[in-house]
Design a protein around this motif. Structure first.
Motif, PDB file in Angstrom:
ATOM      1  N   ARG A  79      12.197 -30.259 -21.562  1.00 54.16           N
ATOM      2  CA  ARG A  79      11.945 -31.201 -22.672  1.00 54.16           C
ATOM      3  C   ARG A  79      11.602 -30.432 -23.952  1.00 54.16           C
ATOM      4  O   ARG A  79      12.010 -30.826 -25.045  1.00 54.16           O
ATOM      5  N   ALA A  80      10.876 -29.341 -23.818  1.00 55.23           N
ATOM      6  CA  ALA A  80      10.532 -28.530 -24.989  1.00 55.23           C
ATOM      7  C   ALA A  80      11.777 -27.882 -25.589  1.00 55.23           C
ATOM      8  O   ALA A  80      11.919 -27.811 -26.809  1.00 55.23           O
ATOM      9  N   LEU A  81      12.702 -27.417 -24.722  1.00 53.96           N
ATOM     10  CA  LEU A  81      13.957 -26.851 -25.225  1.00 53.96           C
ATOM     11  C   LEU A  81      14.775 -27.900 -25.969  1.00 53.96           C
ATOM     12  O   LEU A  81      15.362 -27.626 -27.019  1.00 53.96           O
ATOM     13  N   ALA A  82      14.815 -29.117 -25.418  1.00 57.14           N
ATOM     14  CA  ALA A  82      15.561 -30.188 -26.080  1.00 57.14           C
ATOM     15  C   ALA A  82      14.936 -30.524 -27.427  1.00 57.14           C
ATOM     16  O   ALA A  82      15.647 -30.760 -28.411  1.00 57.14           O
ATOM     17  N   ALA A  83      13.621 -30.535 -27.488  1.00 59.82           N
ATOM     18  CA  ALA A  83      12.930 -30.872 -28.738  1.00 59.82           C
ATOM     19  C   ALA A  83      13.096 -29.768 -29.785  1.00 59.82           C
ATOM     20  O   ALA A  83      13.069 -30.040 -30.987  1.00 59.82           O
ATOM     21  N   SER A  84      13.275 -28.536 -29.328  1.00 56.79           N
ATOM     22  CA  SER A  84      13.394 -27.432 -30.288  1.00 56.79           C
ATOM     23  C   SER A  84      14.825 -27.214 -30.770  1.00 56.79           C
ATOM     24  O   SER A  84      15.063 -26.338 -31.594  1.00 56.79           O
ATOM     25  N   GLY A  85      15.778 -27.988 -30.253  1.00 56.10           N
ATOM     26  CA  GLY A  85      17.123 -27.957 -30.797  1.00 56.10           C
ATOM     27  C   GLY A  85      18.137 -27.096 -30.072  1.00 56.10           C
ATOM     28  O   GLY A  85      19.171 -26.758 -30.653  1.00 56.10           O
ATOM     29  N   TYR A  86      17.881 -26.723 -28.840  1.00 56.80           N
ATOM     30  CA  TYR A  86      18.886 -25.970 -28.077  1.00 56.80           C
ATOM     31  C   TYR A  86      20.111 -26.844 -27.846  1.00 56.80           C
ATOM     32  O   TYR A  86      20.029 -28.066 -27.853  1.00 56.80           O
ATOM     33  N   SER A  87      21.249 -26.207 -27.591  1.00 54.77           N
ATOM     34  CA  SER A  87      22.492 -26.964 -27.401  1.00 54.77           C
ATOM     35  C   SER A  87      22.398 -27.829 -26.145  1.00 54.77           C
ATOM     36  O   SER A  87      21.784 -27.447 -25.148  1.00 54.77           O
ATOM     37  N   THR A  88      23.037 -28.988 -26.212  1.00 56.40           N
ATOM     38  CA  THR A  88      22.968 -29.928 -25.083  1.00 56.40           C
ATOM     39  C   THR A  88      23.671 -29.385 -23.846  1.00 56.40           C
ATOM     40  O   THR A  88      23.272 -29.688 -22.729  1.00 56.40           O
ATOM     41  N   SER A  89      24.725 -28.580 -24.027  1.00 49.00           N
ATOM     42  CA  SER A  89      25.424 -28.040 -22.856  1.00 49.00           C
ATOM     43  C   SER A  89      24.529 -27.060 -22.091  1.00 49.00           C
ATOM     44  O   SER A  89      24.529 -27.044 -20.855  1.00 49.00           O
ATOM     45  N   TYR A  90      23.755 -26.268 -22.810  1.00 52.73           N
ATOM     46  CA  TYR A  90      22.823 -25.330 -22.170  1.00 52.73           C
ATOM     47  C   TYR A  90      21.720 -26.091 -21.437  1.00 52.73           C
ATOM     48  O   TYR A  90      21.385 -25.770 -20.297  1.00 52.73           O
ATOM     49  N   ILE A  91      21.195 -27.120 -22.077  1.00 56.26           N
ATOM     50  CA  ILE A  91      20.135 -27.916 -21.446  1.00 56.26           C
ATOM     51  C   ILE A  91      20.680 -28.676 -20.245  1.00 56.26           C
ATOM     52  O   ILE A  91      20.022 -28.771 -19.209  1.00 56.26           O
ATOM     53  N   ASP A  92      21.915 -29.197 -20.340  1.00 55.73           N
ATOM     54  CA  ASP A  92      22.528 -29.871 -19.193  1.00 55.73           C
ATOM     55  C   ASP A  92      22.680 -28.921 -18.008  1.00 55.73           C
ATOM     56  O   ASP A  92      22.427 -29.308 -16.858  1.00 55.73           O
TER      57      ASP A  92
END
Length: 89
Positions: A41-54
């Motif tokens: 959730r912290a990575l998503a909030a900080s703006g990492y790419s969605t493919s990396y988070i997926d």
């Protein structure tokens, strides 16, 4: 009377210890996975790419699935050992 109560507690403690240890292991594993979830959730909030988070979320889901399977397998094996081996004093 006191000796009987201590003997009874000793009998309960003998059976409760493995359950408590399994519960502690499960809670520790759950806490580690919770830290991973918060990290995602912290990575998503900080703006990492969605493919990396997926990709990381897929790995996180597989960790949940593997841990659940491991605990289920362990429980089934313990129950089968009691059924097959019988209750030993």
């Amino acid at each position: 009377m006191q000796d009987r109560q201590e003997g009874l507690w000793h009998e309960y403690a003998r059976h409760a210890r493995p359950l408590l240890l399994d519960g502690l292991l499960f809670l520790t594993t759950l806490a580690i996975l919770l830290v991973g979830f918060v990290g995602l959730r912290a990575l998503a909030a900080s703006g990492y790419s969605t493919s990396y988070i997926d990709f990381l979320e897929n790995i996180h889901f597989l960790a949940y699935a593997l841990i659940t399977a491991a605990f289920a397998f362990d429980m089934i094996m313990k129950v089968l050992s009691i059924i097959i081996g019988g209750h030993k004093q």
